[in-house]
Structures are given as structure tokens and as C-alpha cells.
Design an enzyme around this catalytic site. Structure first.
Site, short mmCIF file in Angstrom:
data_model
loop_
_atom_site.label_atom_id
_atom_site.label_comp_id
_atom_site.label_asym_id
_atom_site.label_seq_id
_atom_site.Cartn_x
_atom_site.Cartn_y
_atom_site.Cartn_z
N GLY A 50 0.82 -1.20 0.00
CA GLY A 50 0.00 0.00 0.00
C GLY A 50 0.86 1.26 0.00
N TYR A 51 1.31 1.63 -1.17
CA TYR A 51 2.19 2.80 -1.30
C TYR A 51 1.47 3.95 -2.00
CZ TYR A 51 6.82 1.26 0.31
OH TYR A 51 7.89 0.89 1.06
N GLU A 105 13.62 -3.09 -4.53
CA GLU A 105 12.66 -3.34 -5.59
C GLU A 105 13.28 -3.09 -6.95
OE1 GLU A 105 9.24 -0.78 -5.45
OE2 GLU A 105 8.18 -1.91 -6.98
#
Lengths: 398, 402, 387
Positions: free
Chosen positions: C127-128, C244
Site C-alpha cells: 500500500g504505497y 525493488e
């Protein structure tokens, strides 16, 4: 809307072709055809021939001695001149300072300067950029201070094209340093023979000399040489930049360049066959041709707008961007076609017209210098980054 | 797998870096360009003394047992300084071919003095019609008494003006562009019947057109065996390509550094132009391109010794494509970001740009090597993966070829 | 310097290959090669198998239950699995929140969350991004207000991949509105079953459902679910973004993509384009190997990793573009059942045609997510070039 030329236009085209064939000096034609460098005299002979016919200032209105060509006629004129290997018209007088003078100058100035520009008896150059003011032109610092009925000009201009051949220079100078950068600038005409002017060559990476630095050391310029009002020179500058960007797309020259490239690709060998039969290379040429056509039709659309009373607007920047990229691509592919025979550097042949025999085919020694030199097209006349900035602001409203 | 330099290799890198820093300031280089030979004999002597001329040859051949990584290390530094000494034609190409195909006597006569810095070499293969096909050779060598007679033309032979020995690729049999029927000859640079037309190149090196008019050589001038030179030449050229790629990597580092510095200091509109995002992103793309070029050069240097010829060829072509692409991008971008200054002769940037441009044209440009790399005989066989699943087993008709 | 593999690494590669062949379901494998979409079971079954073997959290140190592999082993593992047609490991648990928890979490948190991640019995999502905070992540506005030993969370997250499959979500939330945007953010773990969490699908341009909006309406989250200190969540966020970007280059998958292209293409005029993309993949792989080699010598992945992400995403897009070009006009028929469901429908054109265009459309996301190409270039320009 009609793409075909009318019978009158076809007749005009035939007239232009006949004129070029009869009046373009054969040696000049050969130099253009073979991509050789032209001297001052080469340009002058051709431009004076055009001047006599009244066609040199082909973009000017009749009122100022222009032929009053329609956009279609302009297009035909430019294309046929290019097809017939006429040199490009040097724009500083005919396309730059001339329109500024007839738009912003006094009647005396028009009477004094326009005839010589129309006839090409005076060679003009441009004094815009300075060492610290390239893309950010308005930051220029060459100063003109009033002293009686003269200005005293001090400073330096750079990237001055062919100033070493010029009789006159038109300059942007600062006449008020207290206001905003764009506001205290004036547009001055300066005789290159005035004491205090020094021209210093800048050597380009291909070894050629076409641009200069011009130094002004207490140069006295009559107040009568001011075009427009004092401190309002930026208006002339903007007007001129918009004009400059139109011609700069150089579509007829690029069409000629593509034809020359094809000829080279037919002459060059690749595994015993003409290079033009190499699929990869043929596709690159096809791609280039399509780009040239797209540019040509965009330019025609702009011209047609102008014919209906519009002024060239900021979208002209798009023509300059694509036009300059295409010019670069032509030189890049020409060099690629020639391959390793682009490597020999023969400055004598290139610059001094010596009798030295070329290494490899005639056209080989020109390819790499042209490729190097043409890198300038995306930099001068407002770099492509600046052009995109203009479009983003003026057209897209960003 | 280990991609780090050994201690010895790091020392070599330091030494090469020092050499370039000391000898190749931009102004120094201008002076060297203007000398008669176009390079400095004392620099060449120093390279010999430092062991660089022999480092990539085996100890049996009088070298120091290094390999492509060592060559990569020095060539990269040479690229940073735009070094003019003829390392590529003499050591990598000439020395490389003699080491791989020469007899003991030829090595003794040519390689040993070359390693000592006393002999320079050039490799003449290109002809007017050859373009990038190494087998497109028509200069003829015919049997004559106890030796051979060479007649024909060779073009753009780098370092020919200073070469003591020119290695000439000649046709001894077979038709045009046939790989079989090619032979290498060691020809004295001053041989009777050999005329030279010397000239500088766009990037300030020296080269010549060579005309051979019944140049006579002995049988022992044949390098390798008669009619079978092609594999030797192809391998040597592939090695030269990898070395060129390393040089290009160095050029890219230098041109990127100069451009970065320029856009940090050149002010327009009241700020350094490097504050404009459009230039920032272009600079990042330059940086990425140089990274990729370095990666491909490294991979090629690691694979160019492979036993499998296809692996070697692919490694060289792959790197050359990347270098052509990255070099063009970095060179053109550097000129653009320098603005007017970029197109003058005054700053180093245009000199790097010219070198990068000529590197792309040497031994096959980007397009040529992409074609070579994608040659169908090289692609992996189709049997590597299991057949696709799914109900339809219809064989889809092949597209008509164009 | 050496590209060759040591014998123990060769043996390792063989072991991974044998495991994949024995364990991976043929149906899942077939989807990998045909470009069809996986369902949740495909992912979970495979990840749980890896988990049982102790290989799912393959980048983790031994201390936290990872296999403790060196960089060469990781490289081989990723490549062999891609070659064998394994789905990529969904990164949110093992590559994202896992490392954040073992780096910044408390001992209790490690014990509570890490086993579920290692075994893939709990699936995670991220949830970014928010509607108003995309490239400018620090601009996020989802609020977490302290209420006793809970936070009360209100706001909306978007572009949440696999939220509809997830058990838990890790979120960046604003816990202080007075501070500068980057300060005042905290890192919270939220159970998706908590009342007030709603998931709404976003259908992508190819018709697929992979991402969602997640609405948080007075969601009560125990304070014990916060990782690291309050208002210091940006540290976790930056750490995670760097991680990432490394995996996001997707080199092994692109290598598989190039092979499939070669396999499927019968148009000789595409050969050079395929060769060109093949070259780009190899350059990227070598750059990644160079980065890994630096890491093996103790260096941390730095901002230059951003360039890998930029190139990696461009390459994925190019492969999809070429695959569509290879199919030609038979890319036009849209057959969603063939993409998303098990069905007996036959493709209108060749077998590989139906996913070609949807994949090309879908892949446009790669230069947008995980920090858009433009944002990545800003990072490099600032952090490496000093502009």
C-alpha cells in the site's frame, strides 16, 4: 484544397528552371553538386544574378521590391533552385535584416539599405550570440552608450557566421542595463569597416572556418543606424527569430541530400552488389525519405496558412527541430554508406581546392566532415531544446 | 564467476591511468598530433619498458602471459586520453596474427623486436570494394620463382607510414569474396614496388593507401599457410574489435565526464544548464549507455578466448553493436549539450566525438555487426524448449518472404 | 576475472533445475510459455513448494531462515527457474516486506511475520501509491491517528497489485501532518480482514484484473503492527525501493522472452530486431552481474540500480512489441477467455497470437510502476551525477 499545380504554376516552374540553367555559373553548380565548399565570390555571382532578375528577395512583398510570390511559387522556386544545384541563399541580408528593416525601419533606412540587399552588393552578417549568451539570448552584455549623435559599442559577439566576408553586421546591443533583460536591448546596424572591430576565426571540429568571434572596442555607430526605437530591439529579435526558423528546415536541400545519398549507395559496393540493395540500408534510406516528406507537407501546411493571412507562429519551431534532425541523419547515413573510406582527412582538398587526388571516391572525403559539421544544426538558430521549450510554452500552454 | 580485477590488473590500470594523465593532457596531445609521425617514439619506448607491448603474448612467445583483460585495461585508459601511439595495429592486430600463425623464425624476426618496441606493424586488408567483408580481397599474389609477387591496392591502412612490416591479406586462389584462397604476407614497409600515399585520418591517426606493383617476397614471407588465412584474420579482427570497444568505453567515460562538468558550470537563464530536466535525463541516458558499453566490453573480453569460434564471433559482434550505439549516443549528446562549443575544434569533446565516430566505422559498423550477429546459422536451435501446449496442432503457414 | 562457473555452482544449477522439473505443475509451466495469465493457485502452489524447500526467501541471510546463498547462486536460481517456466516470485512478501521486517522490525515482529512469508502461507500486497501520490510518493495523505494502543487509519491506496488475493498489506501512512512530507510517515502492517478495508478492482487496458484500489475507512490497527519508529517510515520506504529496483530489471524473464521470440518468429525481416533486443538483454544482464559482483565484495546496491530498472522495463516493453509485430494482423482478435480462463475455445490465429497484443498493452506499465522512468532518471541525475 488541391495538391496539383495550376497551368500558371507549371509555367512558372519552367521559367525558374530555365533561368537557373541559364544563369547559374557552371563551376558553382559543380561545387554544389559535389558537396564542395563555396567561396564568397561563388555565392555573390549567383545571388547577384538572382538580384538582377528580382528574385533574390523572393519572400519580400512587392512594395519593397520583392516579386510577391504566392506560397506555391515560393515552394516551386526553392525546390527548383535546389534541384538545379543552386547554392542556398545566404539569409542574413535577404531573410533576416531586410525584413526587419522594411518592418521596423524608417523610410531613410529602407531607401539606404534595401536596394543593396535586393541586389546582393553588400554582404551582411549577424551579431546575436555572445560567449555568455547562447540559448539565453536576452542576457547579452555588449553595450552601446550614447555619445552625441553616436553610440559607442563595446563587447563581443560569437558564432558569427561568415563575418570574415561581411560588409555590415546587424547587432543586438544593450542600451539600458537597469531594466529587465529583454527590455534594454536595441537593434543596431554596424559597418564592418568601422575602426575598433576585430574578427577572430573559430575553427570547427571538421577543421573549417565559417564562424568567428567579433570584438567591438569603442566602435562609433551613428544613432541613425538604430532600427526601431531604443530599448525595443527585442521586438525585432523575436520577429527575426520566427522568420529564421521557417527557412531553417531546409526541406529542398534535404530532398537533394537524399538523392545524393541514393546515388552514393548505388555506387558503393556491399558483398559485390550495390549497397542500395542491402535491405537494412535501403530501409534506413526509405525511413529518411518518409521523414523528409512528412516535413515537407508540414511546411506546405504552414505556408498555406500564411497565404491566407496568418503569420508563422510558434509551431514553426517544430519544423526547425525535425528539419535539423533530418539534415543530420542524411550526413550520418552518407558517412555510413562510405564506411572506412570516410576516415582519410584531406584538408587541402576540403578547404583550399587543391589539386590533390581524393582517396577513394570523389565524395568520400566530404562525408565525415559534413557529419561533424552538421551537428551544429540542432544547436544554432535556437537549439532544439530551446525550440521544444517554445512549443511547450506557446503552443501547448505548459 | 568473479568480475573483479586481480591485484596485478589493478596495478596495470593504475600505471595506464598515470601514463595518460602525464602524457596526454589535451594540449600535449595537440602537440603530438602536429609531429611528423603523429605519435611520440619516446612514448612508444616507455610502453615497451612498462611491458605493455608484450603483456598479452604467451611467455613462450616472449610475452608476459596476460590476455584480453589486460588489453582491455590499457585500451580503456588509452581511450580516455585519445592516445595516438599505434598500439592497435602493431600489438593487437599485427602481433596477434604473428603470435597465432607465425613460425618460430617469424616470431623471432617480427614479434620479439615488436615487444621490445623496435618494430612497428600495420595490417592491410581493406580494398575499395570490400566494405566490411574481410574476404572481399582482390589484391593478387602469384607464384614467382622462389617466392610470390603481389600486385593490387590496399586502403586506409592504419600506421602504414611508420610500419616496418606490413601484413598484407592477398588472394592466392579462388574467386571474389571466397574465404578460401586468402593468404597473409609479411611485407617490408620499404619493399620495392610498394608505394604509399600517407594522410591523417579524421580522428588524427595516420594511415595510407598502398599500391603494390609486382612486389616480390620470399616463400618465408607467408604468414600461416597458403590459401587458409581467413580464420586467422577473422579471429585477429574480432580481438581487435574487442580492444577497440575498450578504447570506446574509455572515450565515453571521458566525454561524459567533460559534459557533466560543462552542464554543471555553464550558466544560462541564471542557472547552470544542468538544472534543466531535459538535460539531466539526457545526461542520465549517456551514463546508462556508457554502463552498457562497459558491460558488453567486459563480456566480450571474457569470451574472446573461448574455444568455440561462434562464441568468440558473437561476443565481438555484440560488443561492437553496443559500442556503435552507445558511442553515437554519448558523442552526439555531448556535442549537443556543449552547444556551439561542442562543434568547435577548441574543446576535447569534439575530438572524442570524432574518435567514437571512426571507431563505429572500423571493422564493421553497428548495422554490419547486428546483421552478423543475427545470422541464422548462429541462433540457438529451436529444440531447447518443450512444445507449446494447447489444443491446436495446426501448422501455421509461414509468412511469404519479402 | 572469470565468467565461468565453479563445479559446485554447476551442481547447484542442476539441483535447482531438477527441483523445478519435479515440482512445477505442467499447467503452470505451460502458461509461462504461452503468455496466459496465472491464477492465485498457480502462484501459491509454486511458492509454497519453494517455501518447503527453504528457497522462497532466497535473498535472505541464513539468520532469518534464508538459504544464505552467494550472488552467483542467486543469479543461477533466478535464471534456471525462468528457463524452466516458473512464475516469478510475487515480491511483496519475500523481497519487500520481509527484508524490511528483519532489518527494521522488533524480535516479536520477526517471529510473528517471517515464517508466514518464508512458507508463503500468508500473501502480502503493497500500500504505497495514492490517487494524489504517484511519482511524488512522499505526498501521500492516508492518515493514521493514534487512539490508545491502536491507530485509526483513513484514506485510499491505489495500484495495489494482487490486493484481491492478499491476506496482509504493508502501508505507508501519515502520522504527522506538521512535518516535511518525508518526515511524518510511518510503516504499518494491516490485516486485510480488518473491518473497514475494501478492495475495488481496476481493470487494465488488456482486460486483466491485477491491480486494485484499497479503501481504508476507520481501520483499527494495533500499534504493535508498526515497523520501526513512528514518523520514520520513509527510511523503510527508501530501503525497500532500492531492493525493488534491482529485481525489477527482470532479466531472466526477458531472456525467456527473447527465446520465445526466436521460436515463434517466422519473418526473416525481424531477425535483426530480435538480435538487437537479445543484445540489450545481455548488456543488461552483464550490468546486473557487475552490480552483484560489487555487492559480493560488500557494497550495497546504490542509486545506479535505477538505471537497471529503466533499461529492464524498456526491454520488457520492446520484447512484447516485437512479439506482437511477429504475429502481425492476427494480433487483432481479442479472445479474453483464452487469456484469463481455462477454456476449450480455439485461437483464431496461431496459438501464440491471443496474448500478444494484450501483453504489449499491459507491459506499458513497466516504465511507470516502481518509480517511473522519469523518476528513476531524476534519482540518478541527483544521486550519481550530482545535478
Amino acid at each position: 484544397m488541391d495538391l496539383a499545380f495550376t497551368p500558371e504554376e507549371q509555367k512558372f516552374a519552367a521559367d525558374v528552371r530555365a533561368f537557373v540553367k541559364a544563369n547559374l555559373p557552371a563551376d558553382v553548380r559543380d561545387k554544389v553538386k559535389n558537396g564542395k565548399h563555396l567561396g564568397r565570390d561563388d555565392y555573390m555571382r549567383w545571388q547577384q544574378a538572382l538580384g538582377k532578375k528580382g528574385w533574390l528577395v523572393y519572400t519580400w512583398p512587392k512594395k519593397y521590391g520583392g516579386p510577391g510570390f504566392t506560397p506555391a511559387e515560393r515552394y516551386i522556386f526553392e525546390n527548383i533552385c535546389a534541384e538545379e544545384y543552386a547554392p542556398g541563399i545566404i539569409p542574413f541580408g535577404t531573410k533576416m535584416v531586410g525584413p526587419v528593416i522594411y518592418t521596423f525601419g524608417s523610410d531613410e533606412q529602407k531607401a539606404k539599405y534595401l536596394p543593396a540587399i535586393r541586389e546582393s552588393t553588400v554582404w551582411w552578417c549577424q551579431g546575436y550570440s555572445e560567449p555568455g549568451s547562447g540559448s539565453d539570448l536576452a542576457s547579452l552584455r555588449t553595450k552601446a552608450e550614447k555619445d552625441g549623435d553616436h553610440y559607442i559599442v563595446n563587447g563581443s559577439k560569437t558564432w558569427n557566421t561568415m563575418g570574415h566576408w561581411a560588409d555590415w553586421i546587424f547587432c543586438l546591443v544593450r542600451t539600458d542595463s537597469r531594466t529587465k533583460p529583454q527590455e534594454g536591448i536595441s537593434f543596431l546596424l554596424i559597418d564592418m569597416k568601422t575602426p575598433g572591430i576585430t574578427v577572430k576565426p573559430i575553427i570547427m571540429m571538421d577543421g573549417g572556418h565559417e564562424v568567428n568571434e567579433v570584438f567591438f572596442d569603442n566602435v562609433k555607430v551613428p544613432l541613425a543606424n538604430l532600427v526601431g526605437k531604443e530599448n525595443e530591439g527585442w521586438t525585432c529579435a523575436k520577429f527575426l527569430l520566427a522568420n529564421e526558423r521557417l527557412g531553417i528546415a531546409a526541406v529542398p536541400q534535404s530532398k537533394r541530400g537524399v538523392e545524393a545519398l541514393k546515388e552514393i549507395a548505388r555506387a558503393e559496393q556491399d558483398n559485390g552488389r550495390p549497397l542500395i540493395e542491402n535491405q537494412g540500408f535501403a530501409e534506413k534510406i526509405a525511413d529518411l525519405e518518409i521523414q523528409v516528406t512528412a516535413l515537407e507537407y508540414t511546411e506546405l501546411r504552414v505556408l498555406s496558412q500564411m497565404a491566407h493571412g496568418g503569420q508563422p507562429g510558434p509551431e514553426v519551431s517544430g519544423l526547425k527541430i525535425r528539419g535539423s534532425e533530418i539534415q543530420q541523419r542524411i550526413t550520418e547515413l552518407t558517412m555510413e554508406a562510405i564506411g572506412e573510406y570516410s576516415a582519410p582527412y584531406l584538408p587541402g582538398l576540403l578547404w583550399h581546392g587543391t589539386n590533390e587526388a581524393p582517396v577513394g571516391p570523389d565524395y568520400a572525403h566530404l562525408a565525415a566532415p559534413r557529419y561533424f559539421n552538421t551537428r551544429k544544426t540542432t544547436i544554432y538558430g535556437g537549439s532544439n531544446e530551446i525550440q521544444k521549450g517554445i512549443i511547450s510554452k506557446m503552443v501547448l500552454g505548459l | 564467476m568473479d568480475l573483479s580485477l586481480s591485484d596485478e590488473q589493478k596495478q596495470l590500470q593504475d600505471a595506464a591511468e598515470r601514463f595518460v594523465r602525464d602524457k596526454y593532457t589535451f594540449e600535449n596531445r595537440r602537440k603530438i598530433v602536429a609531429t611528423e609521425k603523429g605519435f611520440l617514439p619516446e612514448n612508444w619506448a616507455q610502453m615497451a619498458e612498462l611491458g605493455w607491448l608484450g603483456m598479452s603474448f604467451s611467455e613462450a612467445d616472449g610475452g608476459y602471459g596476460g590476455g584480453p583483460i589486460e588489453t582491455m585495461i590499457v585500451m580503456e585508459q588509452f581511450g580516455k586520453g585519445l592516445v595516438l601511439e599505434p598500439f592497435l595495429p602493431t600489438v593487437v592486430l599485427g602481433g596477434g596474427m604473428i603470435a597465432s600463425a607465425g613460425t618460430a623464425a617469424q616470431k623471432e624476426a617480427q614479434l620479439a623486436p615488436m615487444i621490445e618496441g623496435k618494430k612497428q606493424l600495420a595490417f592491410a586488408w581493406l580494398e575499395r570494394q570490400s566494405r566490411y567483408n574481410l574476404a572481399d580481397v582482390s589484391l593478387k599474389a602469384t607464384k614467382e620463382g622462389n617466392g610470390w609477387s603481389l600486385s593490387g591496392h590496399k586502403g586506409v591502412v592504419y600506421n602504414a607510414p611508420s610500419a616496418d612490416t606490413v601484413i598484407v591479406l592477398a588472394r592466392t586462389s579462388g574467386g571474389a569474396r571466397e574465404e578460401k584462397g586468402l593468404t597473409l604476407f609479411l611485407v617490408d614497409g620499404k619493399a620495392k614496388g610498394l608505394t604509399r600515399r600517407d594522410y591523417p585520418t579524421q580522428d588524427a591517426l595516420r594511415a595510407s593507401e598502398l599500391t603494390f606493383d609486382k612486389v616480390s617476397v620470399d616463400t618465408d614471407a607467408v604468414l600461416g599457410t597458403v590459401d587458409t588465412a581467413f580464420p586467422t584474420v577473422e579471429e585477429a579482427v574480432d580481438r581487435a574489435i574487442v580492444a577497440l570497444c575498450a578504447e570506446a568505453t574509455g572515450c565515453m567515460d571521458a566525454i561524459n565526464a567533460a559534459t557533466l562538468e560543462y552542464i554543471k558550470t555553464r550558466k544560462q537563464f541564471g542557472v547552470p544548464i544542468g538544472k534543466f530536466q531535459v538535460l539531466q535525463h539526457r545526461m542520465v541516458d549517456c551514463f546508462t549507455n556508457a554502463q552498457e558499453a562497459r558491460s558488453m566490453t567486459l563480456m566480450a573480453s571474457l569470451k574472446i578466448d573461448d574455444k568455440d569460434a561462434i562464441v568468440r564471433r558473437k561476443a565481438a559482434s555484440r560488443a561492437k553493436v553496443q559500442i556503435g550505439k552507445s558511442g553515437k549516443f554519448c558523442g552526439q549528446s555531448a556535442v549537443q549539450m556543449h552547444g556551439g562549443m561542442g562543434v568547435t575544434d577548441e574543446l576535447a569533446v569534439s575530438h572524442y566525438f570524432k574518435r567514437l565516430t571512426m571507431i563505429d566505422l572500423m571493422f564493421g559498423n553497428q548495422q554490419h555487426h547486428l546483421t552478423r550477429y543475427s545470422a541464422p546459422c548462429w541462433t540457438p536451435s529451436r529444440s531447447w524448449r518443450s512444445p507449446p501446449s494447447g489444443p491446436s496442432a495446426t501448422k501455421w503457414p509461414a509468412r511469404p518472404s519479402r | 576475472m572469470d565468467l565461468a562457473l565453479k563445479p559446485e555452482h554447476k551442481a547447484f544449477a542442476d539441483e535447482v533445475r531438477a527441483f523445478a522439473r519435479a515440482t512445477l505443475s505442467p499447467a503452470t509451466r505451460a502458461k509461462s510459455f504461452s503468455g496466459k495469465h496465472y491464477d492465485r493457485d498457480d502462484h501459491m502452489a509454486w511458492q509454497q513448494a519453494l517455501g518447503s524447500k527453504g528457497w522462497l526467501a532466497y535473498t535472505w541471510p541464513k539468520k532469518y531462515g534464508g538459504p544464505g546463498w552467494d550472488v552467483t547462486q542467486r543469479f543461477l536460481f533466478e535464471n534456471v527457474l525462468a528457463e524452466e517456466g516458473a512464475p516469478r516470485i510475487i515480491p511483496f512478501g519475500p523481497k519487500m516486506v520481509g527484508p524490511v521486517i528483519y532489518t527494521f522490525g522488533s524480535d516479536e515482529q520477526k517471529q510473528r511475520f517471517l515464517p508466514g512469508i518464508r512458507a508463503s502461507t500468508v500473501s502480502w500486497c503493497q500500500g504505497y501509491s495514492e490517487p494524489g501520490a504517484g511519482s511524488d510518493l512522499a505526498n501521500l495523505r492516508t492518515r493514521a491517528v493514534r487512539d490508545g494502543d491502536h491507530y485509526v487509519v483513513n484514506g485510499q491506496k491505489t495500484w495495489t497489485s494482487y490486493a484481491h488475493w492478499a491476506d496482509w498489506i504493508f502501508c505507508l501512512v501519515r502520522t504527522d501532518t506538521e512535518a516535511k512530507p518525508q518526515q511524518g510517515i510511518s510503516f504499518l502492517l494491516i490485516d486485510m480482514k480488518t473491518p473497514g478495508v475494501t478492495v475495488r478492482p481496476i481493470i487494465m487496458l488488456d482486460g486483466a484484473h491485477a491491480v486494485n484500489d484499497v479503501f481504508l475507512d476507520n481501520v483499527r490497527v494495533p500499534v504493535a503492527n508498526r515497523i520501526g519508529k513512528e514518523n520514520e517510515g520513509w527510511t523503510c520506504a527508501k530501503f525497500l525501493l532500492a531492493n525493488e529496483r534491482l529485481g525489477i530489471a527482470e532479466v531472466p524473464a526477458s531472456k525467456r522472452g527473447v527465446r520465445s521470440l526466436r521460436e515463434l518468429n517466422d519473418d526473416p525481416s525481424l531477425n535483426e530486431k530480435i538480435a538487437d533486443i537479445d543484445l540489450q538483454v545481455q548488456a543488461l544482464e552483464m550490468s546486473e552481474l557487475r552490480a552483484l559482483s560489487t555487492m559480493a565484495l560488500g557494497g550495497a546496491p546504490g542509486p545506479e540500480v535505477s538505471t537497471l530498472k529503466v533499461r529492464g522495463s524498456e526491454i520488457q516493453q520492446r520484447i512484447a512489441e516485437l512479439a506482437m509485430e511477429a504475429v502481425g494482423e492476427y494480433a487483432a482478435p481479442y479472445q479474453p477467455d483464452l487469456l484469463f480462463r481455462d477454456t476449450n475455445e480455439t485461437p483464431v490465429g496461431p496459438d501464440h497470437a491471443p496474448p500478444a497484443a494484450p501483453r504489449y498493452f499491459n507491459m506499458r506499465k513497466t516504465s511507470i510502476y516502481g518509480g517511473s522512468t522519469e523518476v528513476q532518471k531524476n534519482i540518478v541525475s541527483k544521486a550519481i551525477l550530482g545535478l
